[in-house]
Design an enzyme around this catalytic site. Structure first.
Site, mmCIF file in Angstrom:
data_model
loop_
_atom_site.group_PDB
_atom_site.id
_atom_site.type_symbol
_atom_site.label_atom_id
_atom_site.label_comp_id
_atom_site.label_asym_id
_atom_site.label_seq_id
_atom_site.Cartn_x
_atom_site.Cartn_y
_atom_site.Cartn_z
ATOM 1 C CG HIS A 195 11.181 -3.080 20.685
ATOM 2 N ND1 HIS A 195 12.327 -3.481 20.054
ATOM 3 C CD2 HIS A 195 10.601 -4.216 21.161
ATOM 4 C CE1 HIS A 195 12.455 -4.796 20.145
ATOM 5 N NE2 HIS A 195 11.423 -5.275 20.808
ATOM 6 C CE LYS A 232 16.318 -14.430 24.326
ATOM 7 N NZ LYS A 232 15.438 -13.350 23.850
ATOM 8 C CB SER A 255 15.570 -7.886 17.942
ATOM 9 O OG SER A 255 14.871 -6.916 18.671
#
Ligand code: COA
Length: 165
Positions: free
Chosen positions: A16, A40, A129
Site C-alpha cells: 500500500h 468484515k 494484509s
C-alpha cells in the site's frame, strides 16, 4: 487533482505504501480512505488503521496526504470530497477482473470520476494484509512486509488476543 485511494488497510503494508508514495507524486491531494465495513471482522479498528497510516506516511515525509474513513458507495464519497480520480493498485492478473468490475461499476454510477491503476512494484506482488496477518499469527517474520510500527501493533494485538483467550 484530488484523488482518493480507498481500501481496507487492515493493516497497511509496504505494498500500500508503495502505491501511496507513487500516487502522491502526481496528484495535488491524495485522500487515503479506509472503508468502514461492518460486514468484515477486521484485526484493527478503523481508528487504529488510520493512526498506523498517518504514522507510516509521516515517517516517509509525505505531505499532500489526508486520511479518513468512509462508508457507503465509494463514488458518493469521491463526490463529497471533490475527488475526480480513484487510485487502485494492481498486483497480479488475478486482481484485474475484480478491479475492472469495480472501475466499470463506479464509472456507470458517475462518469466524471476516473479510476487510475498503478502497477505494484514487483517485490510486493504477493503481498496482502491477510498474508501479513497469517504469517504473524504463525510466528513468521513480517519485517519485510510492513513498517516496524505496524509490526509492533500486530504483535500487541496478538498478545492481547492470547491473554483474552
Ligand atoms: N499492496 C498490497 N496489498 C494490496 C494492494 C497493494 N498494492 N492492493 C490491494 N491489496 C490487498 C489488501 O491488503 C487486501 O488484502 P486482504 O484481502 O488480504 O485484506 C486486498 O488486497 C483487498 O484490497 P483493498 O484495497 O483492501 O480493497 P477491498 O477489496 O477491501 O476494498 C474498496 C475495495 C474499498 C475500494 C471497495 O470495496 C469499495 O469501493 N467499497 C465501497 C462500496 C462501493 O462503492 N461498492 C461499489 C463499487 S463495486
Amino acid at each position: 487533482m484530488v484523488a482518493v485511494y480507498p481500501g481496507s488497510f487492515d493493516p497497511i503494508t509496504y505494498g500500500h505504501l508503495d502505491i501511496i508514495t507513487r500516487a502522491s507524486k502526481f496528484v495535488d491531494t491524495l485522500v487515503v480512505a479506509v472503508l468502514n465495513n461492518s460486514a468484515k471482522s477486521p484485526m484493527f479498528s478503523v481508528e487504529e488503521r488510520i493512526v498506523m497510516l498517518k504514522k507510516t506516511c509521516a515517517d516517509l515525509g509525505l505531505k499532500n496526504i489526508k486520511f479518513t474513513d468512509f462508508s457507503g458507495l465509494l463514488i458518493d464519497f469521491a463526490k463529497e470530497i471533490s475527488a475526480n480520480v480513484i487510485i487502485r493498485g494492481l498486483r497480479a492478473v488475478t486482481d484485474f477482473e475484480y478491479e475492472f468490475q469495480m472501475a466499470l461499476t463506479n464509472r456507470s454510477l458517475n462518469s466524471s470520476v476516473e479510476t487510475l491503476f498503478i502497477s505494484t512494484s514487483t517485490q510486493y506482488l504477493y503481498l496482502s494484509s491477510s498474508v501479513v496477518k497469517e504469517v504473524a499469527i504463525l510466528g513468521g517474520d513480517i519485517s519485510f512486509m510492513v513498517p516496524a510500527i505496524v509490526g509492533d501493533e500486530i504483535k500487541k494485538k496478538l498478545e492481547k488476543i492470547k491473554r483474552e483467550a
